[in-house]
Design a protein around this motif. Structure first.
Motif, PDB file in Angstrom:
ATOM      1  N   THR A   1       0.818  -1.211   0.000  1.00 26.02           N
ATOM      2  CA  THR A   1       0.000   0.000   0.000  1.00 26.02           C
ATOM      3  C   THR A   1       0.853   1.262   0.000  1.00 26.02           C
ATOM      4  O   THR A   1       0.326   2.341   0.258  1.00 26.02           O
ATOM      5  N   THR A   2       2.151   1.155  -0.253  1.00 30.17           N
ATOM      6  CA  THR A   2       3.009   2.336  -0.272  1.00 30.17           C
ATOM      7  C   THR A   2       2.699   3.156  -1.522  1.00 30.17           C
ATOM      8  O   THR A   2       2.755   2.636  -2.628  1.00 30.17           O
ATOM      9  N   PRO A   3       2.388   4.439  -1.362  1.00 31.42           N
ATOM     10  CA  PRO A   3       2.076   5.270  -2.549  1.00 31.42           C
ATOM     11  C   PRO A   3       3.280   5.389  -3.477  1.00 31.42           C
ATOM     12  O   PRO A   3       4.434   5.264  -3.065  1.00 31.42           O
ATOM     13  N   VAL A   4       2.986   5.659  -4.734  1.00 35.78           N
ATOM     14  CA  VAL A   4       4.042   5.764  -5.740  1.00 35.78           C
ATOM     15  C   VAL A   4       4.938   6.971  -5.464  1.00 35.78           C
ATOM     16  O   VAL A   4       6.158   6.917  -5.664  1.00 35.78           O
ATOM     17  N   THR A   5       4.339   8.066  -4.988  1.00 34.75           N
ATOM     18  CA  THR A   5       5.153   9.253  -4.701  1.00 34.75           C
ATOM     19  C   THR A   5       6.178   8.984  -3.605  1.00 34.75           C
ATOM     20  O   THR A   5       7.328   9.437  -3.692  1.00 34.75           O
TER      21      THR A   5
ATOM     22  N   ALA B   1      13.455   6.369  -3.468  1.00 31.37           N
ATOM     23  CA  ALA B   1      14.454   5.874  -4.427  1.00 31.37           C
ATOM     24  C   ALA B   1      15.382   6.988  -4.883  1.00 31.37           C
ATOM     25  O   ALA B   1      16.591   6.787  -5.034  1.00 31.37           O
ATOM     26  N   ALA B   2      14.838   8.187  -5.094  1.00 30.37           N
ATOM     27  CA  ALA B   2      15.678   9.307  -5.534  1.00 30.37           C
ATOM     28  C   ALA B   2      16.640   9.763  -4.445  1.00 30.37           C
ATOM     29  O   ALA B   2      17.727  10.271  -4.745  1.00 30.37           O
TER      30      ALA B   2
ATOM     31  N   PHE C   1      11.986   8.347   6.566  1.00 38.40           N
ATOM     32  CA  PHE C   1      13.004   7.407   7.048  1.00 38.40           C
ATOM     33  C   PHE C   1      14.056   7.132   5.980  1.00 38.40           C
ATOM     34  O   PHE C   1      15.266   7.111   6.264  1.00 38.40           O
ATOM     35  N   ASN C   2      13.622   6.902   4.765  1.00 33.88           N
ATOM     36  CA  ASN C   2      14.574   6.623   3.692  1.00 33.88           C
ATOM     37  C   ASN C   2      15.454   7.839   3.400  1.00 33.88           C
ATOM     38  O   ASN C   2      16.655   7.693   3.139  1.00 33.88           O
TER      39      ASN C   2
ATOM     40  N   TYR D   1      14.548  -1.878  -3.040  1.00 32.64           N
ATOM     41  CA  TYR D   1      13.498  -1.997  -2.033  1.00 32.64           C
ATOM     42  C   TYR D   1      12.565  -0.785  -2.053  1.00 32.64           C
ATOM     43  O   TYR D   1      11.360  -0.927  -1.808  1.00 32.64           O
ATOM     44  N   SER D   2      13.107   0.385  -2.306  1.00 28.48           N
ATOM     45  CA  SER D   2      12.264   1.583  -2.356  1.00 28.48           C
ATOM     46  C   SER D   2      11.308   1.528  -3.542  1.00 28.48           C
ATOM     47  O   SER D   2      10.139   1.934  -3.427  1.00 28.48           O
ATOM     48  N   VAL D   3      11.767   1.062  -4.668  1.00 28.28           N
ATOM     49  CA  VAL D   3      10.894   0.933  -5.842  1.00 28.28           C
ATOM     50  C   VAL D   3       9.772  -0.064  -5.569  1.00 28.28           C
ATOM     51  O   VAL D   3       8.619   0.136  -5.977  1.00 28.28           O
ATOM     52  N   LEU D   4      10.078  -1.134  -4.848  1.00 31.78           N
ATOM     53  CA  LEU D   4       9.070  -2.147  -4.522  1.00 31.78           C
ATOM     54  C   LEU D   4       8.155  -1.727  -3.384  1.00 31.78           C
ATOM     55  O   LEU D   4       7.187  -2.425  -3.077  1.00 31.78           O
ATOM     56  N   GLY D   5       8.468  -0.619  -2.722  1.00 36.08           N
ATOM     57  CA  GLY D   5       7.638  -0.169  -1.615  1.00 36.08           C
ATOM     58  C   GLY D   5       7.966  -0.811  -0.295  1.00 36.08           C
ATOM     59  O   GLY D   5       7.219  -0.636   0.681  1.00 36.08           O
ATOM     60  N   ARG D   6       9.057  -1.515  -0.212  1.00 37.68           N
ATOM     61  CA  ARG D   6       9.484  -2.139   1.038  1.00 37.68           C
ATOM     62  C   ARG D   6      10.485  -1.238   1.751  1.00 37.68           C
ATOM     63  O   ARG D   6      11.053  -0.326   1.150  1.00 37.68           O
TER      64      ARG D   6
END
Length: 211
Positions: free
Chosen positions: A57-61, A67-68, A136-137, A191-196
């Motif tokens: 359920t992690t939003p795309v934004t 990831a950026a 966090f990221n 992992y960021s692209v996958l939403g994890r």
């Protein structure tokens, strides 16, 4: 005397006969038979567990921001790979070729490292309107970039020469740091692209303490 046994036989109780069924079946009327009610005391009713599908359920934004953010320490960590780039120019150049336009833009901006640090820390980490996942990221990327400054400070303090044992230590340590930075970038970016949530050892704990 023969009448005594007859009296005894007549006074004896009649043999026990099972009671006949009180159900009367009429040949012209349909008969209905209701079974006795079941006992529900012995039945244990267990609640059914809801079946829930696990999906991300992690939003795309938030994924894009996370990831950026990891490009920031990766671009600053490329300086540690100069010895490996000298040994394997074609292989590493081919791997990094898709990132060359973005890397060229990053290095063309004056004080890009400081601007990226302020953008991540003030614009994302301290921005309460951004989700905790992206914050966090971003904080983990900032902590990783700060750690990458320490080897350069140690090198400037001791200032080992390019030759001898000192030069070999610098070459080996820089190559090891570059490989570690590349592995961390692939792990965190994927992992960021996958939403994890990518959590690096020690770095993730330090970033988590900020919240």
């Amino acid at each position: 005397m023969s009448t005594v046994p007859l009296l005894r036989l007549s006074l004896a109780p009649p043999p026990h006969k099972p009671p006949r069924s009180t159900l009367i079946f009429h040949p012209l009327k349909p008969t209905t038979f209701s079974p006795p009610p079941l006992r529900t005391n012995s039945i244990i009713s267990r609640p059914l567990k809801p079946i829930s599908a696990s999906y991300n359920t992690t939003p795309v934004t938030d994924r894009l921001i996370s990831a950026a953010a990891y490009f920031f320490p990766f671009f600053n960590g490329l300086q540690y790979g100069r010895f490996l780039f000298a040994q394997y120019p074609k292989t590493l150049g081919l791997i990094l070729e898709p990132l060359l336009p973005l890397l060229s833009f990053y290095r063309s901006v004056p004080y890009s490292s400081y601007l990226a640090f302020l953008l991540l820390y003030i614009g994302v980490v301290r921005n309460t309107s951004v989700s905790r996942y992206a914050r966090f990221n971003a904080m983990q990327a900032v902590v990783l970039d700060v750690l990458l400054v320490l080897p350069m400070l140690v090198q400037r303090i001791f200032n080992p020469g390019p030759h001898g044992i000192g030069g070999k230590i610098v070459m080996f340590s820089h190559s090891a740091i570059f490989v570690g930075v590349a592995v961390c970038f692939v792990y965190t970016f994927g992992y960021s692209v996958l939403g994890r949530t990518p959590k690096l050892p020690f770095v993730g704990d330090a970033a988590d303490r900020q919240f």
